[in-house]
Motif scaffolding. Structure first.
Motif, PDB file in Angstrom:
ATOM      1  N   THR A 468       8.993  13.594 -20.649  1.00  0.00           N
ATOM      2  CA  THR A 468       8.165  14.033 -19.276  1.00  0.00           C
ATOM      3  C   THR A 468       7.144  13.471 -19.753  1.00  0.00           C
ATOM      4  O   THR A 468       6.907  12.745 -21.123  1.00  0.00           O
ATOM      5  N   MET A 469       6.132  13.464 -18.479  1.00  0.00           N
ATOM      6  CA  MET A 469       5.031  11.853 -18.873  1.00  0.00           C
ATOM      7  C   MET A 469       3.923  13.146 -18.002  1.00  0.00           C
ATOM      8  O   MET A 469       3.977  13.288 -17.272  1.00  0.00           O
ATOM      9  N   TYR A 470       2.186  12.984 -18.447  1.00  0.00           N
ATOM     10  CA  TYR A 470       1.507  13.548 -18.108  1.00  0.00           C
ATOM     11  C   TYR A 470       0.108  12.641 -18.163  1.00  0.00           C
ATOM     12  O   TYR A 470       0.122  11.527 -19.196  1.00  0.00           O
ATOM     13  N   PHE A 471      -0.692  12.017 -17.273  1.00  0.00           N
ATOM     14  CA  PHE A 471      -1.673  11.214 -17.096  1.00  0.00           C
ATOM     15  C   PHE A 471      -2.697  12.014 -16.433  1.00  0.00           C
ATOM     16  O   PHE A 471      -2.205  12.849 -15.732  1.00  0.00           O
ATOM     17  N   THR A 472      -3.975  11.697 -16.679  1.00  0.00           N
ATOM     18  CA  THR A 472      -5.440  12.793 -16.683  1.00  0.00           C
ATOM     19  C   THR A 472      -5.361  11.880 -15.599  1.00  0.00           C
ATOM     20  O   THR A 472      -5.375  10.622 -15.047  1.00  0.00           O
ATOM     21  N   LYS A 473      -6.435  12.905 -14.436  1.00  0.00           N
ATOM     22  CA  LYS A 473      -7.380  12.404 -13.707  1.00  0.00           C
ATOM     23  C   LYS A 473      -8.339  10.822 -14.192  1.00  0.00           C
ATOM     24  O   LYS A 473      -8.432  10.765 -15.460  1.00  0.00           O
ATOM     25  N   LEU A 474      -8.546  10.518 -13.410  1.00  0.00           N
ATOM     26  CA  LEU A 474     -10.060   9.191 -13.917  1.00  0.00           C
ATOM     27  C   LEU A 474     -11.396   9.343 -14.013  1.00  0.00           C
ATOM     28  O   LEU A 474     -11.897  10.670 -12.999  1.00  0.00           O
ATOM     29  N   SER A 475     -11.428   9.577 -15.999  1.00  0.00           N
ATOM     30  CA  SER A 475     -12.862  10.525 -15.801  1.00  0.00           C
ATOM     31  C   SER A 475     -14.286   9.072 -15.254  1.00  0.00           C
ATOM     32  O   SER A 475     -13.435   8.048 -15.663  1.00  0.00           O
ATOM     33  N   GLU A 476     -14.749   9.538 -14.534  1.00  0.00           N
ATOM     34  CA  GLU A 476     -15.861   8.155 -15.223  1.00  0.00           C
ATOM     35  C   GLU A 476     -17.119   8.335 -15.134  1.00  0.00           C
ATOM     36  O   GLU A 476     -18.229   9.482 -15.157  1.00  0.00           O
ATOM     37  N   TRP A 477     -17.825   7.377 -15.889  1.00  0.00           N
ATOM     38  CA  TRP A 477     -19.833   7.144 -16.246  1.00  0.00           C
ATOM     39  C   TRP A 477     -20.038   6.226 -15.868  1.00  0.00           C
ATOM     40  O   TRP A 477     -20.413   5.321 -16.627  1.00  0.00           O
ATOM     41  N   GLY A 478     -20.832   6.650 -14.577  1.00  0.00           N
ATOM     42  CA  GLY A 478     -21.326   4.926 -14.635  1.00  0.00           C
ATOM     43  C   GLY A 478     -20.118   3.946 -14.126  1.00  0.00           C
ATOM     44  O   GLY A 478     -18.831   4.290 -13.245  1.00  0.00           O
ATOM     45  N   ASN A 479     -20.087   2.506 -15.262  1.00  0.00           N
ATOM     46  CA  ASN A 479     -19.392   2.153 -14.657  1.00  0.00           C
ATOM     47  C   ASN A 479     -17.896   1.611 -15.892  1.00  0.00           C
ATOM     48  O   ASN A 479     -16.788   1.180 -15.780  1.00  0.00           O
ATOM     49  N   TRP A 480     -17.772   2.813 -16.745  1.00  0.00           N
ATOM     50  CA  TRP A 480     -16.854   3.193 -17.257  1.00  0.00           C
ATOM     51  C   TRP A 480     -15.708   4.205 -17.027  1.00  0.00           C
ATOM     52  O   TRP A 480     -16.420   5.668 -16.478  1.00  0.00           O
ATOM     53  N   LYS A 481     -14.651   4.497 -17.596  1.00  0.00           N
ATOM     54  CA  LYS A 481     -13.449   4.904 -16.499  1.00  0.00           C
ATOM     55  C   LYS A 481     -12.653   5.252 -18.023  1.00  0.00           C
ATOM     56  O   LYS A 481     -12.032   4.086 -18.800  1.00  0.00           O
ATOM     57  N   LEU A 482     -12.207   6.484 -17.789  1.00  0.00           N
ATOM     58  CA  LEU A 482     -11.310   6.909 -18.927  1.00  0.00           C
ATOM     59  C   LEU A 482     -10.268   7.925 -18.978  1.00  0.00           C
ATOM     60  O   LEU A 482     -10.285   8.632 -17.468  1.00  0.00           O
ATOM     61  N   ARG A 483      -8.951   8.141 -19.237  1.00  0.00           N
ATOM     62  CA  ARG A 483      -7.454   7.693 -19.371  1.00  0.00           C
ATOM     63  C   ARG A 483      -6.523   8.418 -19.550  1.00  0.00           C
ATOM     64  O   ARG A 483      -6.520   7.621 -20.800  1.00  0.00           O
ATOM     65  N   HIS A 484      -6.120   9.408 -19.745  1.00  0.00           N
ATOM     66  CA  HIS A 484      -4.870   9.689 -21.283  1.00  0.00           C
ATOM     67  C   HIS A 484      -4.102   9.860 -20.618  1.00  0.00           C
ATOM     68  O   HIS A 484      -3.773  10.789 -19.509  1.00  0.00           O
ATOM     69  N   TYR A 485      -2.900   9.194 -21.575  1.00  0.00           N
ATOM     70  CA  TYR A 485      -1.782   9.662 -21.262  1.00  0.00           C
ATOM     71  C   TYR A 485      -0.997  10.647 -22.385  1.00  0.00           C
ATOM     72  O   TYR A 485      -1.443  10.611 -24.026  1.00  0.00           O
ATOM     73  N   VAL A 486       0.456  10.849 -22.252  1.00  0.00           N
ATOM     74  CA  VAL A 486       0.787  11.978 -23.073  1.00  0.00           C
ATOM     75  C   VAL A 486       2.641  11.716 -22.570  1.00  0.00           C
ATOM     76  O   VAL A 486       2.260  12.178 -21.471  1.00  0.00           O
ATOM     77  N   LEU A 487       3.275  11.025 -23.535  1.00  0.00           N
ATOM     78  CA  LEU A 487       4.981  10.818 -22.879  1.00  0.00           C
ATOM     79  C   LEU A 487       5.391  11.505 -24.136  1.00  0.00           C
ATOM     80  O   LEU A 487       5.304  11.193 -25.754  1.00  0.00           O
TER      81      LEU A 487
END
Length: 632
Positions: A468-487
């Motif tokens: 199973t794998m899940y990655f979150t939606k893309l969180s954005e703060w201006g030009n900074w972008k964050l994404r989480h992954y779980v496998l």
């Protein structure tokens, strides 16, 4: 300690940028902490964060304009004017609906425009190379030939335009290793009620690349060279050479040559040569995959000779691993046919396909350590059901380029018979997988498979595989972008042969971990990763920071549970960077810490791990071929 010699001088600057990055993140968290949680969605907070990003980049720009060593260094390696290109139509389903009115029209004319690797933009055709480095890079690169692009298309001039032909052709172009991006569009200004003109624009990657590593203490190293688009024809060559190794022989060499889509037939040829200490291979294959949802026929034929060493079962009180050779020759062939469901709505193309396939594998062992490896002829037949959809998104495994996200479902059942030199047996397996995707939710994938041989009504060489794998939606703060992954993955052997054991090395469990003593027949792993994409660009390489945590449980025996053992864990931080216009794989430099080491081995709990292989990847929902459930 191995360091990428071609990136040796950049590592120090990466450390400097990491300090700036950590300070930026902490400062942003302090500003965000003064407001309520729901205020993250307000325009005022977004504006504040955007101003903060502008201040960080403005300060670095001011430093770069000084006539100091640091100023000259920043000016040389940082790109301040890079802007993210706006990508239109990130939802492939919406694109399909937009083109529905053109289904079954006659394709009148196809215009193809290919762009060089550096300085051009697929979204802004007015952009051209402006500096000597971009112009020099393009002079060393041969553009992809229009004939190669035309051969990838699922439609032709003076023929009817089938549903899905536009979006599937665009996806196939984008998934090639020598193209960065592609767009396939209808010229709305010249289209009529019964005919259309198609406009295609593609952008190359710089196809010639390489990598290397060197250890000053031992003198060992590695050199790899790849050419992904030889003479603009799409031919691919990959070679790797290792030297001064502390193994029975000090050198290793591997090479692979691939020719894609021979004569617009979507038949590809692969030739592989490998000469390593513990593995040797010579193989040649012709293959045609179910490359598109509309593909009717697929198959392959090939031959392979291999000589490999496998780990023998551990013996009590052993402090050294023992190996044994297996030498064999394998000939195989398979063919499959896909059937689509009928529809009476010309504006709708059903995605579901039913697939039937058959495969024959003949394996002859010239040497093996036990009767478990018997020469045999295996005949397999499969029935499958596949539903495939593709969406578009960015900042998943790339750094802003358009990426295709597969969603759908796949179910298959395989039954077969093995005619062995010593004994005969039957085989069966079943598999099911599905995935859902939404820009607001993220991506979720699940898979379960089980397969086993049957001899005298007893199961042997069985395996239950869960993922199973899940990655979150893309969180954005201006030009900074964050994404989480779980496998999460689980592999459980059932009555496996003693020579068949699992490990938790690298991609199998803990990234950067390596041991021949940690082995078993049941394995459970959980991997977490957070990627923070920064606005920084270093030597043209986009920079992201990585934090991860891995855990793996492993046990031996049919009745033992891996959860009853103490897990091996790994934690780390590091950098990931890539220039999207080059053929280099994404390069990662990670600092790893392992609280628990393997028994009977001097193990360094802290190490630097360098890799160019991604730890995560999508699972496509196309039927591949009838085969055995993998135990690895």
């Amino acid at each position: 300690m191995r360091l990428l010699h071609c990136l040796f001088t950049r590592t120090t600057l990466l450390c400097l940028l990491s300090v700036l990055l950590l300070a930026s993140v902490c400062h942003a968290q302090q500003e965000a902490g003064t407001s309520k949680k729901d205020s993250l969605k307000t325009t005022q907070t977004d504006t504040t964060r955007q101003k903060f990003d502008e201040r960080v980049m403005s300060n670095l720009r001011q430093i770069s304009q000084r006539k100091t060593i640091m100023g000259k260094l920043l000016k040389a390696v940082l790109v301040f004017d890079r802007r993210d290109e706006e990508v239109y139509g990130l939802d492939a389903e919406l694109i399909e609906r937009e083109n529905e009115r053109h289904n079954y029209k006659v394709v009148r004319h196809i215009e193809i425009k290919t762009l060089n690797a550096f300085g051009y933009s697929i979204h802004d055709t007015t952009r051209v190379p402006v500096n000597i480095l971009e112009k020099a890079g393009n002079s060393l690169h041969m553009k992809t030939r229009q004939r190669l692009i035309r051969n990838k298309l699922l439609f032709k001039s003076f023929e009817y335009l089938e549903p899905l032909a536009l979006v599937e052709s665009e996806r196939l172009l984008r998934q090639t290793s020598y193209l960065l991006d592609a767009r396939v569009m209808v010229n709305e200004f010249t289209s009529t009620e019964d005919s259309v003109d198609i406009y295609i624009i593609t952008k190359d990657v710089f196809s010639l690349g390489g990598s290397g590593s060197y250890s000053p203490s031992s003198g060992a190293g590695r050199v790899a060279v790849r050419e992904l688009n030889f003479l603009g024809l799409g031919h691919q060559l990959r070679t790797s050479y290792r030297f001064n190794m502390e193994r029975p022989r000090p050198w290793e060499f591997t090479s692979a040559y691939t020719i894609e889509n021979i004569g617009n037939s979507y038949i590809s040829a692969d030739v592989i040569y490998a000469n390593e200490n513990f593995y040797k291979e010579r193989s040649a294959y012709l293959r045609r995959d179910f490359f598109s949802t509309n593909t009717k026929y697929a198959g392959a034929v090939g031959t392979k000779w291999a000589d490999e060493q496998i780990l023998l079962p551990p013996v009590a009180a052993d402090s050294l691993p023992y190996f044994s050779n297996i030498e064999y020759t394998r000939h195989e062939a398979w063919i499959g046919r896909a059937f689509k469901f009928k529809t009476y709505n010309l504006g709708f193309e059903p995605r579901a396909r039913t697939i039937v396939a058959m495969r024959v594998i003949n394996t002859n062992y010239s040497y093996s350590p036990s009767p478990s490896f018997q020469s045999n002829t295996l005949i397999l037949g499969s029935l499958g059901y596949s539903v495939r959809r593709y969406y578009k998104d960015r900042f998943l495994f790339g750094f802003g380029r358009t990426e295709d996200v597969p969603a759908g479902s796949l179910f298959s059942f395989t039954y077969g018979y093995e005619n062995g030199r010593l004994q005969d047996r039957f085989y069966f397996s079943t598999e099911g997988s599905f995935a859902k995707y939404s820009p607001a939710f993220g991506y979720f994938f699940g898979r379960a498979a089980y397969g086993s041989f049957i001899r005298n009504r007893n199961l042997e060489q069985g395996v239950l595989d869960l993922e199973t794998m899940y990655f979150t939606k893309l969180s954005e703060w201006g030009n900074w972008k964050l994404r989480h992954y779980v496998l999460g993955r689980g592999t459980f052997g059932v009555n496996r042969f003693p020579e068949e054991l699992l490990t938790i090395n690298n991609e199998s469990g803990l990234r950067g971990f390596r041991s021949d003593f940690v082995r078993g027949s049941k394995r459970l792993t959980i991997n977490y990763e957070a990627n923070l994409y920064t606005p920084f660009s270093l030597f043209g390489f986009r920079l992201a920071t990585v934090a991860f945590a891995d855990a793996a449980w492993i046990s031996t025996g049919n009745k033992s549970s891996p959860l009853k053992t103490k897990p091996y864990t790994g934690f780390g931080i590091g950098f990931r960077f890539r220039n999207e216009y080059l053929s280099f794989s994404t390069i990662q430099i990670l600092l790893n810490y392992y609280p628990k080491g393997p028994p009977f081995q001097d193990f360094n709990n802290v190490r630097i791990y360098q890799t160019s292989r991604p730890f995560y990847d999508f699972a496509d929902f196309r039927f591949i071929q009838p085969g055995l459930a993998e135990f690895q």
